[in-house]
Design an enzyme around this catalytic site. Structure first.
Site, PDB file in Angstrom:
ATOM      1  N   HIS A 106     -39.772  44.106  90.404  1.00 31.27           N
ATOM      2  CA  HIS A 106     -41.232  43.972  90.421  1.00 31.27           C
ATOM      3  C   HIS A 106     -41.869  45.358  90.275  1.00 31.27           C
ATOM      4  O   HIS A 106     -41.412  46.304  90.923  1.00 31.27           O
ATOM      5  CB  HIS A 106     -41.682  43.367  91.751  1.00 31.27           C
ATOM      6  CG  HIS A 106     -43.173  43.309  91.884  1.00 31.27           C
ATOM      7  ND1 HIS A 106     -43.933  42.365  91.225  1.00 31.27           N
ATOM      8  CD2 HIS A 106     -44.044  44.105  92.551  1.00 31.27           C
ATOM      9  CE1 HIS A 106     -45.209  42.573  91.514  1.00 31.27           C
ATOM     10  NE2 HIS A 106     -45.309  43.633  92.304  1.00 31.27           N
ATOM     11  N   GLY A 127     -43.740  32.432  57.331  1.00 32.60           N
ATOM     12  CA  GLY A 127     -42.482  32.603  58.059  1.00 32.60           C
ATOM     13  C   GLY A 127     -42.449  33.975  58.708  1.00 32.60           C
ATOM     14  O   GLY A 127     -43.480  34.631  58.892  1.00 32.60           O
ATOM     15  N   LYS A 133     -22.385  48.388  46.607  1.00 36.69           N
ATOM     16  CA  LYS A 133     -22.994  48.683  45.304  1.00 36.69           C
ATOM     17  C   LYS A 133     -24.267  49.506  45.393  1.00 36.69           C
ATOM     18  O   LYS A 133     -24.654  50.150  44.424  1.00 36.69           O
ATOM     19  CB  LYS A 133     -23.215  47.405  44.504  1.00 36.69           C
ATOM     20  CG  LYS A 133     -24.350  46.545  44.939  1.00 36.69           C
ATOM     21  CD  LYS A 133     -24.440  45.360  44.005  1.00 36.69           C
ATOM     22  CE  LYS A 133     -25.639  44.542  44.370  1.00 36.69           C
ATOM     23  NZ  LYS A 133     -26.450  44.138  43.288  1.00 36.69           N
TER      24      LYS A 133
END
Ligand code: FAD
Ligand code: NAI
Length: 465
Positions: free
Chosen positions: A444, A182, A33
């Site tokens: 590393h 939140g 839509k």
């Protein structure tokens, strides 16, 4: 013509479902839509918010971190229209990409509002008022979600905004009040705080990021305090009065007590999202709903034969990757395969600085379920790469079953945590142990060495602490 599958909604759930179904040989139609594909995520969610989070983080680093790296550029100035253009260009590239993929996979696209006229029939109402009817063997509802309103508060997307308005502000608010601590409140609060807004977050609960590991949330709140965020926890908004230049927000303690008022140029309402099913005709079609969500079984089937549902409109976390995986799974099920989603291993990421990433169970969940577990933790202060980037905030926490050593949850607070969590998700998908993770060689110097060290720490044998 009768389609094998018609999908209503082309957000991450719907468009991925369409592509997978087409790959499997089905004749597929999608109905959307909005004038564009991609749903909430690509248009007003994940993608524009991440574009602004990245740009605003670069701005903040230029302002605060460059001198310590020996880079002298003076105070950066903000070109907000250019930053917004970066966001809009990013959205357009992603949205156009979806259109291209649908075409490439020969999916028929119908722009308009889809509704279920009957099982096997989808009506598409175009903007011109014309209605087309598609015949289809199966229907997947993928209509997503919408902003949860705050009762009594009108969102005008200028002074009182949802996440959508907060992604298009035309100037930096001097004072931004965020309702809800939140994911949206902290991500979009971070964007505007970095660009100069004074941000106050009002949260109903006594903590930020409910559902996330409590130790991670507590440490993260201290970091946000240092970044200038102000928190009013255990408070609720009683009233928002908006004028043309700003708003007055009345807040009161959640447990009751004296009210206080806060003045803000902009108020962001971010108290959650709710499933979106308006105008779909689900009631008429007899599709069962529960608290606004479409009810499905473990094959994504509703109670009406031939009608399925996925993504934000059904149970589970409202996340784009969860919607995508459900889209793939339902397409495979419809093709007679065994698509499935492992809901125990869905990562969640908060794209702040530092980021928070989590997969599996939190300590609180394990305690509540009575599961005996071991913890391995490793701080980024002891990681060489983190030091070299001046990104030592945060830690990795691995939770493993006390008896079997199987990894049950991994929680990371740190720069790039959203990328680091992927190895934990793969490990957990294969039922791996902390020992497996600890014995895997990690390059590393990388931030990922902290994940390995946290896994070693489960057995109390971390090397660098
Ligand atoms: P949607 O993306 O909502 O798509 C549904 C589509 O259906 C829409 O295009 C809608 O127009 C269409 N539709 C609805 N009804 C009809 C109808 N009747 N006919 C035709 N079409 C219809 N998730 C993450 O995982 N990571 C993130 O970083 C993240 N950031 C976010 C940031 C913000 C600000 C917001 C608001 C959300 C964010 N999310 C994020 C959540 C994520 O956007 C959703 O979980 C995801 O979009 C859900 O996908 P979906 O396909 O179920 O629905
Ligand atoms: P949320 O559910 O994450 O947080 C809402 C917060 O508002 C909660 O802390 C809640 O306690 C609080 N709250 C509720 N009512 C309140 C009230 N009346 N007053 C004060 N506080 C109140 O919802 P949010 O932030 O709106 O995000 C919606 C969803 O969108 C998320 O749950 C997530 O599914 C998705 N999302 C995901 C992102 C990601 O993956 N990085 C980013 C942004 C959104």
């Amino acid at each position: 013509m009768t389609y094998d599958l018609t999908i209503i909604g082309t957000g991450p759930g719907g468009y991925v479902c369409a592509i997978r179904a087409a790959q499997l040989g089905m004749k597929v139609a999608v109905v959307e839509k909005r004038p564009k594909h991609g749903g909430t995520c690509l248009n007003v969610g994940c993608i524009p918010s991440k574009a602004l989070l990245y740009a605003s983080e670069m701005f903040a680093q230029a302002a605060h971190d460059f001198p310590a790296l020996g880079i002298v550029v003076g105070a950066p100035t903000l070109d907000l229209p250019a930053m917004m253009k970066h966001k809009d260009d990013t959205v357009a590239a992603n949205v156009n990409g979806v259109g291209f993929l649908l075409k490439k996979n020969k999916v028929d696209v119908f722009f308009g509002t889809g509704s279920i006229a009957a099982p096997g029939k989808v009506a598409v109402s175009g903007e011109d008022g014309k209605v087309a009817e598609l015949e289809t063997k199966n229907i997947v509802i993928a209509t997503g979600s919408d902003v949860t309103p705050l009762p009594g508060v009108t969102i005008d997307e200028k002074i009182v905004v949802s996440s959508t308005g907060a992604l298009t502000l035309d100037k930096v608010p001097a004072k931004l009040i965020v309702v809800g601590a939140g994911v949206i409140g902290l991500e979009l609060g971070s964007v505007w705080a970095r660009l100069g807004a004074e941000v106050t977050v009002v949260e109903f609960l006594d903590r930020i990021l409910p559902g996330m590991d409590t130790e991670v949330a507590k440490q993260f709140q201290r970091i946000l305090d240092k970044q200038g965020f102000k928190f009013l926890l255990s408070h609720k908004v009683a009233k928002v009065e908006a004028g043309s230049a700003g708003a007055t927000v009345t807040v009161e303690p959640a447990a009751g007590g004296e009210a206080q008022t806060l003045a803000g140029d902009v108020v962001l309402v971010a108290i959650g999202r709710r499933p979106y099913t308006e105008g779909l005709g689900l009631e008429k079609a007899g599709v069962a709903m529960e608290r606004g969500r479409v009810v499905i079984d473990d094959r994504f089937a509703t109670n009406v034969p031939g009608i399925y549902a996925i993504g934000d409109v059904v149970r589970g976390p409202m996340l784009a990757h969860k919607a995508e995986d459900e889209g793939m799974a339902v397409a495979e099920i419809l093709a007679g395969q065994h698509g499935h989603v492992n809901y125990g291993v869905i990562p969640g990421v908060v794209y702040t600085e530092p980021e928070i990433a989590s997969v599996g169970k939190t300590e609180e969940e394990l305690k509540a379920a009575g599961v005996a577990y071991k913890i391995g933790k490793f701080p980024f202060t002891a990681n060489g790469r983190a030091r070299s980037m001046r990104a030592t905030d945060g830690f990795v926490k691995v939770l493993a079953d006390a008896a079997t050593d199987r990894v049950l949850g991994v929680h990371i607070l740190g720069r790039g945590a959203g990328e680091l969590i992927a190895e934990a998700a793969v490990l957990m998908e294969f039922g791996g142990s902390a020992e497996d993770l600890a014995r895997t060689c990690h390059a590393h110097p990388t931030m990922s060495e902290a994940v390995k060290e946290a896994a070693l720490a489960v057995d109390k044998r971390a090397i660098h602490t």
